[in-house]
Scaffold this active site. Structure first.
Site, short mmCIF file in Angstrom:
data_model
loop_
_atom_site.label_atom_id
_atom_site.label_comp_id
_atom_site.label_asym_id
_atom_site.label_seq_id
_atom_site.Cartn_x
_atom_site.Cartn_y
_atom_site.Cartn_z
N ASN A 20 6.13 0.24 3.49
CA ASN A 20 5.58 0.32 4.09
C ASN A 20 5.87 1.47 3.56
O ASN A 20 6.60 1.82 4.21
CB ASN A 20 5.76 -0.42 4.88
N ASP B 75 2.20 -0.03 3.68
CA ASP B 75 3.21 -1.02 3.98
C ASP B 75 2.57 -2.34 4.37
O ASP B 75 1.44 -2.38 4.87
CB ASP B 75 4.06 -0.56 5.16
#
Length: 357
Positions: free
Chosen positions: A5, A171
């Site tokens: 992420n 992410d």
């Protein structure tokens, strides 16, 4: 690569978004069990599934059965026999040996895409939360790359063969705007823009409340967490420069609605800066916060409203850049996912009710 992420991170290292791979060799992940982990998790497989972001429980179970999950020789009790259904003692160091990325190229898959813009050079999409950016161990299929290959039949070979067209990442759990190159010239131009930070990037998030200014700048270097290589950590003296500008948009009883403007794009930058520096983890961020504790503070009404949503309330809402081929100024903005909007609307109604008392 690991998400998991990354916040719109350019492709400058092999560290990305919860879909980690070493690409050319086996990769070690190391985790050190803490007392906090033992309180939070009852089973080792639960702990590893949440800690080793991007890897499914089935994938990790298969690694365990192949003796690729074991106690490190550096552990206080290196001969300890671990079980997936039981948490080991605090201080135990767990090694995971991840096999190398499959050499085959990604294949097209008919996965729905929300396309915001497209021309012959690039395509801009609104990525849904839960969609991994590109194939990697544990996520060989069902990724954004597979979806884009189905939609754009001629981008195979643009950039990296395992990540055709990809110039930055979000992410797995982060929703929002991404741009994908359809030609090699556009790919090179976009990579240059991201590497020089000539990109406009705004995010919004729902964050647990703590004392902080209504706006400010966080400038804390970020480096790999030495006790968990899939996580990042804010350091004062080492790591890569990371700068996040923030503004509080709404203040609620137990949480706040915040906006972020990135000056750099480090792995997990917003998530690390809010959790480590501001001590305000993003709601439902299992890596950098404790959702169970968050729901205890927020109350059962929020737990019922969120209803098992597994991703951080973090959304990439604005992406602006100069078109690498036409030089046209491009700017895109999309609202957060429906669940994000529902929680925000509920929070505002609840706030209004409290103010009327």
């Amino acid at each position: 690569m690991n998400d998991e992420n990354l916040e719109n991170t350019p492709l400058e290292t092999h560290e990305a978004q919860g879909d980690t791979s070493a690409d050319t060799a086996e990769d070690f992940m190391t985790f050190t069990i803490t007392n906090e982990d033992r309180e939070k998790y009852k089973r080792l497989d639960q702990y590893l599934t949440e800690s080793a972001e991007g890897y499914s429980r089935t994938f990790l179970k298969n690694l365990f059965l192949k003796d690729q999950i074991c106690v490190s020789d550096d552990s206080p009790n290196p001969d300890l026999k671990i079980e997936l259904k039981k948490m080991p003692a605090a201080g135990t160091i767990i090694n995971i040996l991840v096999p190398p990325m499959l050499p085959s190229t990604a294949l097209p898959e008919d996965i729905p895409l929300e396309i915001l813009f497209e021309d012959e050079h690039l395509v801009v999409v609104n990525k849904q939360a839960g969609l991994v950016t590109h194939p990697a161990p544990g996520n060989y299929t069902g990724t954004l790359v597979n979806a884009v290959l189905f939609h754009c039949h001629d981008i195979q070979g643009v950039g990296d063969q395992k990540r055709p067209g990809i110039v930055h990442r979000l992410d797995k759990g982060t929703s929002g705007i991404m741009v994908i190159a359809k030609t090699q010239a556009a790919h090179e131009g976009l990579v240059l823009l991201f590497s020089t930070h000539d990109i406009e990037r705004f995010y919004e998030a729902l964050v647990m409340r703590n004392r902080c200014q209504s706006y400010g700048t966080i400038e804390h270097p970020i480096a790999r967490d030495p006790s968990n290589r899939l996580k990042m950590k804010a350091f004062t003296s080492r790591g890569k420069r990371a700068v996040t500008n923030y503004k509080v948009l709404d203040v609620f009883e137990k949480h706040v609605h915040m906006e972020f403007k990135l000056e750099t794009g480090r792995t997990h930058q917003i998530r690390v800066h809010t959790a480590d520096v501001l001590k305000m983890p993003i709601i439902c961020d299992y890596a950098y916060g404790s959702p169970n504790e968050q729901f205890m503070k927020l109350g059962p009404d929020y737990k019922e409203l969120i209803n098992g949503y597994q991703y951080p309330f973090l959304h990439a809402k604005v992406l602006g850049f100069i078109h690498p081929i036409t030089n046209a100024r491009m700017r895109f903005e999309v609202p957060p996912p429906e669940i994000f909007q529902k929680v925000l609307a509920y929070s505002k109604l609840k706030n209004d009710a409290l103010n009327d008392l």
